[in-house]
Design an enzyme around this catalytic site. Structure first.
Site, mmCIF file in Angstrom:
data_model
loop_
_atom_site.group_PDB
_atom_site.id
_atom_site.type_symbol
_atom_site.label_atom_id
_atom_site.label_comp_id
_atom_site.label_asym_id
_atom_site.label_seq_id
_atom_site.Cartn_x
_atom_site.Cartn_y
_atom_site.Cartn_z
ATOM 1 N N ASP A 103 0.841 -1.199 0.000
ATOM 2 C CA ASP A 103 0.000 0.000 0.000
ATOM 3 C C ASP A 103 0.878 1.250 0.000
ATOM 4 O OD1 ASP A 103 -2.181 -1.683 0.217
ATOM 5 O OD2 ASP A 103 -2.221 -1.556 2.406
HETATM 6 N N1 URA Z 1 -1.054 -6.106 3.690
HETATM 7 C C1 URA Z 1 -1.610 -4.866 3.745
HETATM 8 O O1 URA Z 1 -2.673 -4.675 4.316
HETATM 9 N N2 URA Z 1 -0.941 -3.871 3.129
HETATM 10 C C2 URA Z 1 0.246 -4.018 2.518
HETATM 11 O O2 URA Z 1 0.807 -3.046 2.003
HETATM 12 C C3 URA Z 1 0.808 -5.307 2.484
HETATM 13 C C4 URA Z 1 0.129 -6.335 3.072
#
Ligand code: URA
Length: 234
Positions: A103
């Site tokens: 993310d």
């Molecule tokens: N899980 C998440 O919620 N976000 C990420 O960036 C990676 C794994």
């Protein structure tokens, strides 16, 4: 190139399995679901995703590890923030694809390559590659809730909107708001959704390891080539 041919080249799918995946609506080209395998795509410019993973058939043998900082999107066509590829100074950067997405607000290890089959091996749950996440939670979790979460995560939990439980995973706590989670799969926003399942919110998320690969020696925003041993483990 035809989309079904592209899929069988970029993944370990046979042409007939590629057709099934297409039929199930799992493939997007530039954010549009495409079910027709005869559709022609521009390999250099179209972004083809399978269950959120970017696919590539470009020739080449570049295998990179980036220490992703906050504020960058794991997309070749970012919407609101710069793309992680803007951080990478190698020739033909546009042919690199990512092994799974982090993310915008997540930091840590991100592998990129122009070897589609390699990328698939890194992300496929069937390969059981361990990805280690360090989590900071918004709310303290009591001992009792920590034990329940450790137990449930080890067995697999059914996240909202999913039909299958998560793969067995290892959760541990260093204190009431800091946890480490080792996953072998990468569903959409998986860590955040798993913590939401226990009524909590992730306020900081960092991927420390992918398999044996860690970020030692890299600063945020820096990248390096993987060593042969690191590549061969997948
Ligand atoms: N899980 C998440 O919620 N976000 C990420 O960036 C990676 C794994």
């Amino acid at each position: 190139m035809r989309l079904d041919k592209f899929l069988s080249k970029a993944t370990e799918l046979s042409r007939s399995d590629a057709k099934k995946v297409l039929h199930r609506g799992e493939i997007t080209v530039n954010d549009e679901i495409i079910k027709d395998g005869s559709r022609h795509i521009d390999v250099a410019n179209d972004e083809v995703l399978w269950a959120g993973e970017s696919l590539s058939v470009a020739d080449g043998n570049r295998y990179l590890l980036l220490y992703k900082p906050e504020g960058f999107e794991c997309s070749l066509k970012p919407k609101e923030h710069p793309s992680v590829v803007d951080l990478i100074a190698v020739p033909e950067v546009a042919s690199l694809r990512m092994a799974g997405r982090l993310d915008v607000d997540t930091t840590g290890a991100l592998i990129l390559s122009d070897d589609g089959k390699f990328l698939h091996r890194v992300t496929s749950p069937k390969r059981h590659v361990a990805k280690t996440y360090q989590i900071t939670l918004a709310d303290p979790m009591s001992d009792e809730l920590q034990q329940k979460a450790i137990h449930d995560v080890a067995k697999g939990i059914l996240l909202e909107g999913e039909t299958q439980k998560t793969c067995p995973a290892k959760l541990s706590f260093t204190d009431e708001t800091h946890a480490t989670l080792v996953l072998t799969e990468g569903k959409y926003h998986q860590v955040k959704r798993m913590m939401a399942y226990f009524g909590n919110k992730v306020i900081e998320l960092h991927r420390a390891n992918i398999g044996t690969i860690n970020l030692d020696g890299l600063e945020k925003g820096e990248c390096r080539f993987l060593t042969d041993d690191e590549i061969e483990q997948f």
